[in-house]
Scaffold this motif. Structure first.
Motif, PDB file in Angstrom:
ATOM      1  N   ASP A 117      59.811 -36.617  31.998  1.00  0.00           N
ATOM      2  CA  ASP A 117      61.262 -36.832  31.947  1.00  0.00           C
ATOM      3  C   ASP A 117      61.989 -35.688  31.248  1.00  0.00           C
ATOM      4  OD1 ASP A 117      61.105 -39.299  33.260  1.00  0.00           O
ATOM      5  OD2 ASP A 117      60.607 -40.329  31.386  1.00  0.00           O
ATOM      6  N   ASP A 118      61.315 -35.039  30.304  1.00  0.00           N
ATOM      7  CA  ASP A 118      61.944 -33.972  29.527  1.00  0.00           C
ATOM      8  C   ASP A 118      60.858 -33.065  28.967  1.00  0.00           C
ATOM      9  OD1 ASP A 118      60.966 -35.256  27.062  1.00  0.00           O
ATOM     10  OD2 ASP A 118      62.544 -36.729  27.457  1.00  0.00           O
ATOM     11  N   PRO A 119      61.222 -31.925  28.384  1.00  0.00           N
ATOM     12  CA  PRO A 119      60.206 -31.019  27.838  1.00  0.00           C
ATOM     13  C   PRO A 119      59.330 -31.648  26.762  1.00  0.00           C
ATOM     14  CG  PRO A 119      62.301 -29.877  28.061  1.00  0.00           C
ATOM     15  CD  PRO A 119      62.572 -31.316  28.362  1.00  0.00           C
ATOM     16  N   PHE A 120      59.913 -32.550  25.946  1.00  0.00           N
ATOM     17  CA  PHE A 120      59.123 -33.191  24.889  1.00  0.00           C
ATOM     18  C   PHE A 120      57.991 -34.023  25.484  1.00  0.00           C
ATOM     19  CE2 PHE A 120      58.301 -36.867  22.136  1.00  0.00           C
ATOM     20  CZ  PHE A 120      57.905 -36.214  20.971  1.00  0.00           C
ATOM     21  N   SER A 121      58.313 -34.869  26.492  1.00  0.00           N
ATOM     22  CA  SER A 121      57.280 -35.698  27.115  1.00  0.00           C
ATOM     23  C   SER A 121      56.289 -34.826  27.902  1.00  0.00           C
ATOM     24  CB  SER A 121      57.931 -36.727  28.040  1.00  0.00           C
ATOM     25  OG  SER A 121      58.666 -36.084  29.071  1.00  0.00           O
ATOM     26  N   ALA A 122      56.753 -33.727  28.498  1.00  0.00           N
ATOM     27  CA  ALA A 122      55.847 -32.824  29.202  1.00  0.00           C
ATOM     28  C   ALA A 122      54.834 -32.214  28.246  1.00  0.00           C
ATOM     29  CB  ALA A 122      56.643 -31.724  29.904  1.00  0.00           C
ATOM     30  N   ASN A 123      55.292 -31.833  27.055  1.00  0.00           N
ATOM     31  CA  ASN A 123      54.393 -31.260  26.059  1.00  0.00           C
ATOM     32  C   ASN A 123      53.396 -32.303  25.557  1.00  0.00           C
ATOM     33  OD1 ASN A 123      53.658 -28.988  24.323  1.00  0.00           O
ATOM     34  ND2 ASN A 123      54.429 -30.253  22.651  1.00  0.00           N
ATOM     35  N   LYS A 124      53.866 -33.541  25.380  1.00  0.00           N
ATOM     36  CA  LYS A 124      52.996 -34.624  24.918  1.00  0.00           C
ATOM     37  C   LYS A 124      51.917 -34.934  25.955  1.00  0.00           C
ATOM     38  CE  LYS A 124      53.228 -39.370  23.161  1.00  0.00           C
ATOM     39  NZ  LYS A 124      54.126 -40.514  22.867  1.00  0.00           N
ATOM     40  N   GLU A 125      52.312 -35.017  27.217  1.00  0.00           N
ATOM     41  CA  GLU A 125      51.348 -35.309  28.283  1.00  0.00           C
ATOM     42  C   GLU A 125      50.389 -34.146  28.509  1.00  0.00           C
ATOM     43  OE1 GLU A 125      54.486 -38.199  30.674  1.00  0.00           O
ATOM     44  OE2 GLU A 125      54.281 -36.082  31.168  1.00  0.00           O
ATOM     45  N   ARG A 126      50.871 -32.926  28.282  1.00  0.00           N
ATOM     46  CA  ARG A 126      49.976 -31.758  28.389  1.00  0.00           C
ATOM     47  C   ARG A 126      48.886 -31.818  27.334  1.00  0.00           C
ATOM     48  NH1 ARG A 126      49.298 -27.481  25.565  1.00  0.00           N
ATOM     49  NH2 ARG A 126      51.102 -27.983  24.262  1.00  0.00           N
ATOM     50  N   ASP A 127      49.242 -32.243  26.111  1.00  0.00           N
ATOM     51  CA  ASP A 127      48.258 -32.336  25.031  1.00  0.00           C
ATOM     52  C   ASP A 127      47.182 -33.381  25.308  1.00  0.00           C
ATOM     53  OD1 ASP A 127      49.424 -30.333  23.571  1.00  0.00           O
ATOM     54  OD2 ASP A 127      50.632 -31.669  22.321  1.00  0.00           O
ATOM     55  N   PRO A 132      46.169 -25.780  28.422  1.00  0.00           N
ATOM     56  CA  PRO A 132      46.808 -24.698  27.652  1.00  0.00           C
ATOM     57  C   PRO A 132      48.258 -24.511  28.089  1.00  0.00           C
ATOM     58  CG  PRO A 132      45.378 -23.782  29.331  1.00  0.00           C
ATOM     59  CD  PRO A 132      45.165 -25.267  29.374  1.00  0.00           C
ATOM     60  N   ILE A 133      49.065 -23.984  27.185  1.00  0.00           N
ATOM     61  CA  ILE A 133      50.459 -23.705  27.521  1.00  0.00           C
ATOM     62  C   ILE A 133      50.501 -22.609  28.589  1.00  0.00           C
ATOM     63  CG2 ILE A 133      52.672 -22.836  26.652  1.00  0.00           C
ATOM     64  CD1 ILE A 133      51.939 -23.959  23.949  1.00  0.00           C
ATOM     65  N   PRO A 134      51.136 -22.847  29.723  1.00  0.00           N
ATOM     66  CA  PRO A 134      51.181 -21.807  30.769  1.00  0.00           C
ATOM     67  C   PRO A 134      51.982 -20.600  30.302  1.00  0.00           C
ATOM     68  CG  PRO A 134      52.603 -23.650  31.348  1.00  0.00           C
ATOM     69  CD  PRO A 134      51.841 -24.079  30.139  1.00  0.00           C
ATOM     70  N   GLN A 135      51.436 -19.424  30.563  1.00  0.00           N
ATOM     71  CA  GLN A 135      52.079 -18.176  30.135  1.00  0.00           C
ATOM     72  C   GLN A 135      52.071 -17.181  31.282  1.00  0.00           C
ATOM     73  OE1 GLN A 135      49.488 -17.514  26.583  1.00  0.00           O
ATOM     74  NE2 GLN A 135      51.424 -17.388  25.493  1.00  0.00           N
ATOM     75  N   LYS A 136      52.859 -16.155  31.107  1.00  0.00           N
ATOM     76  CA  LYS A 136      52.855 -15.045  32.056  1.00  0.00           C
ATOM     77  C   LYS A 136      53.067 -13.748  31.292  1.00  0.00           C
ATOM     78  CE  LYS A 136      57.748 -14.523  33.201  1.00  0.00           C
ATOM     79  NZ  LYS A 136      58.724 -14.336  34.294  1.00  0.00           N
ATOM     80  N   ILE A 137      52.658 -12.655  31.901  1.00  0.00           N
ATOM     81  CA  ILE A 137      52.885 -11.342  31.303  1.00  0.00           C
ATOM     82  C   ILE A 137      54.382 -11.045  31.345  1.00  0.00           C
ATOM     83  CG2 ILE A 137      52.447  -8.874  31.538  1.00  0.00           C
ATOM     84  CD1 ILE A 137      49.739  -9.577  32.742  1.00  0.00           C
ATOM     85  N   PRO A 138      54.993 -10.763  30.206  1.00  0.00           N
ATOM     86  CA  PRO A 138      56.444 -10.524  30.205  1.00  0.00           C
ATOM     87  C   PRO A 138      56.819  -9.292  31.011  1.00  0.00           C
ATOM     88  CG  PRO A 138      55.476  -9.907  28.093  1.00  0.00           C
ATOM     89  CD  PRO A 138      54.393 -10.588  28.870  1.00  0.00           C
TER      90      PRO A 138
END
Length: 506
Positions: A117-127, A132-138
């Motif tokens: 529903d929001d970034p907070f719940s996305a982070n909780k469900e990811r944990d 891992p937190i998705p990243q990209k080369i800047p």
């Protein structure tokens, strides 16, 4: 994949395909194809059951597919929510018949898809699933306030100077910097390449004028014809541009001649003058460095000797006695953080260099007035601040915990292994054959001694020329001729001695 603090974190949403749909692999693949078609990127993918025990009894009836979705330009949470539709498949069919829940869902319980529903719940469900937190080369962006060691060394050791004073240039960089890979069409390029650079600058300037007019809401007027010979008044005026920035150089690089390309690759400059459109020359930098040293030494002498400082400063050689090698400068910045492209923040470099300059100036003063260096007080230690602030290069209280310059404390690494391509020197041989003794002696003389003769004896003693030797660098590099800084190969080079002699006879 481990978390890399230098990379850029991507916004993401947690997505899940529920059991009834997961049991049909062809439908799962169809859903994945639809996900990728919307621009979403699947970063992590897991197909398992046991983590969902606490969510719903329905989840135990089969496997679930969980993944993280990212989008390069849009909010992935909103894109996925729109794609799966309403929680109730009946309402989803009314609102958007093409949504995933409208196509594959049968009830609220079996709506087959889940999204955060929001970034907070996305982070909780990811944990929960230890994604891992998705990243990209800047993306690389030109930023004059970020400086790499490569750019800095090009300024400290320009190719045209055999013996540049790196410390003086380093201090100028900290006080008047940063140095940039900008180049002047008037000072850096040949005539043909300067024309190319000026044409590019003019097009850049015109685009800037148009953008400023657009911001101010000014209508762009047509250019006057040559027949009328009248000029319309300009509402937007920009100062003249004489420097090509890094992004400009990249665009016209292939059009430049080989010599100008070498200049762009080998030099970085310090800006100055009106509107920062002037490149400081080597002579200007030397004069600026001497003036900086004079002012700082004078202030220190005032605190120690009072009014006598005005007399003493006139007798002091303003050439700083300390010298740093590239290895020492790298060691100076060893503790500083860099971005993904190994660039330092200019403010961090500035704090470290100025703090090191304070130590070097104290060491210089201790030589001038014969005062022990440990008796010079650090003004930053007067105020009581936490030790963390003294170690933080962002803080104005940043302090280096040493009292001697690096050249007095730095220890070179011992050479423990001889390189394979390093030829043995006859002068270092333990046992010599009779026919090798004379040659070994000559090699030792060339390497470790100076041969000095008077000018009038040069013709008799030295037939090929006079060499003033210096230690070029550590180790053996080629012949001893590489170590000469002044070479004369004929009689005319000996201070015109023969010519003067002839004039005296006349």
């Amino acid at each position: 994949m481990l978390f890399d603090p230098k990379q850029e974190n991507l916004p993401y949403t947690f997505a899940m395909i529920k059991p009834d749909t997961t049991l049909k692999p062809n439908i799962v693949q169809e859903v994945v194809n639809k996900i990728e078609a919307t621009g979403l990127t699947i970063k992590n993918f897991v197909q398992q059951q046991k983590y969902m025990d606490e969510i719903m009894t329905y989840m135990l009836s089969g496997e679930c597919v969980m993944f993280l979705l990212c989008h390069e330009t849009e909010n992935p949470i909103m894109v996925w929510k729109k794609m799966i539709g309403n929680k109730d498949p009946i309402e989803a069919k009314k609102a958007d018949p093409q949504s995933l829940r409208a196509i594959y869902g049968t009830s609220i319980i079996k709506n087959e898809f889940h999204g955060s529903d929001d970034p907070f719940s996305a982070n909780k469900e990811r944990d929960i699933f230890k994604f891992p937190i998705p990243q990209k080369i800047p993306d690389f962006k030109f930023d004059k306030m970020k400086v790499s060691l490569e750019i800095l060394f090009k300024f400290l050791y320009p190719p045209n100077l055999e013996h540049s004073n790196a410390l003086e240039r380093l201090d100028i960089f900290a006080i008047y910097g940063p140095c940039v890979n900008y180049h002047s069409v008037d000072q850096c390029f040949c005539r043909e390449c300067a024309i190319i650079g000026k044409e590019h600058i003019e097009s850049v300037r015109e685009s800037l004028i148009v953008s400023e007019q657009t911001k101010l809401g000014i209508k762009i007027r047509p250019q006057p014809t040559t027949a009328t010979r009248t000029q319309l008044p300009q509402r937007v005026q920009l100062p003249p541009i004489r420097l090509l920035k890094e992004e400009d150089i990249k665009q016209i690089y292939q059009q430049l001649c080989e010599k100008c390309q070498f200049h762009c690759n080998g030099y970085t400059h310090l800006q100055g003058g009106r509107n920062m459109q002037h490149i400081l020359t080597d002579q200007e930098l030397n004069t600026l460095a001497k003036e900086m040293n004079k002012q700082e030494i004078l202030e220190l002498l005032y605190s120690e000797k009072g009014n006598a400082a005005n007399v003493m400063i006139e007798t002091i050689d303003l050439y700083e006695p300390n010298h740093y090698t590239k290895e020492m400068i790298e060691l100076l910045f060893k503790e500083l953080e860099t971005d993904y492209y190994n660039r330092f923040k200019f403010y961090h470099l500035q704090n470290v260099i100025l703090e090191d300059r304070r130590i070097r100036m104290n060491a210089w003063m201790s030589i001038l007035i014969n005062k022990p260096i440990h008796r010079f007080k650090n003004p930053k230690l007067v105020s009581k601040v936490p030790s963390e602030m003294r170690k933080n290069p962002e803080s104005i209280h940043y302090t280096i915990n040493r009292i001697l310059p690096l050249n007095q404390t730095y220890k070179k690494k011992d050479i423990t292994k001889m390189p394979l391509d390093f030829p043995p020197n006859l002068a270092d041989k333990d046992k010599l054959n009779p026919n090798e003794e004379k040659l070994a002696l000559l090699k030792k003389l060339h390497r470790d001694t100076h041969h000095m003769v008077e000018i009038q004896d040069a013709k008799k003693v030295v037939s090929n020329g006079v060499y003033l030797l210096r230690k070029y660098n550590d180790g053996r590099n080629g012949d001893w001729d590489n170590y000469s800084s002044l070479k004369g190969m004929n009689r005319g080079s000996y201070v015109n001695y023969e010519q003067k002699k002839k004039k005296e006879k006349l």
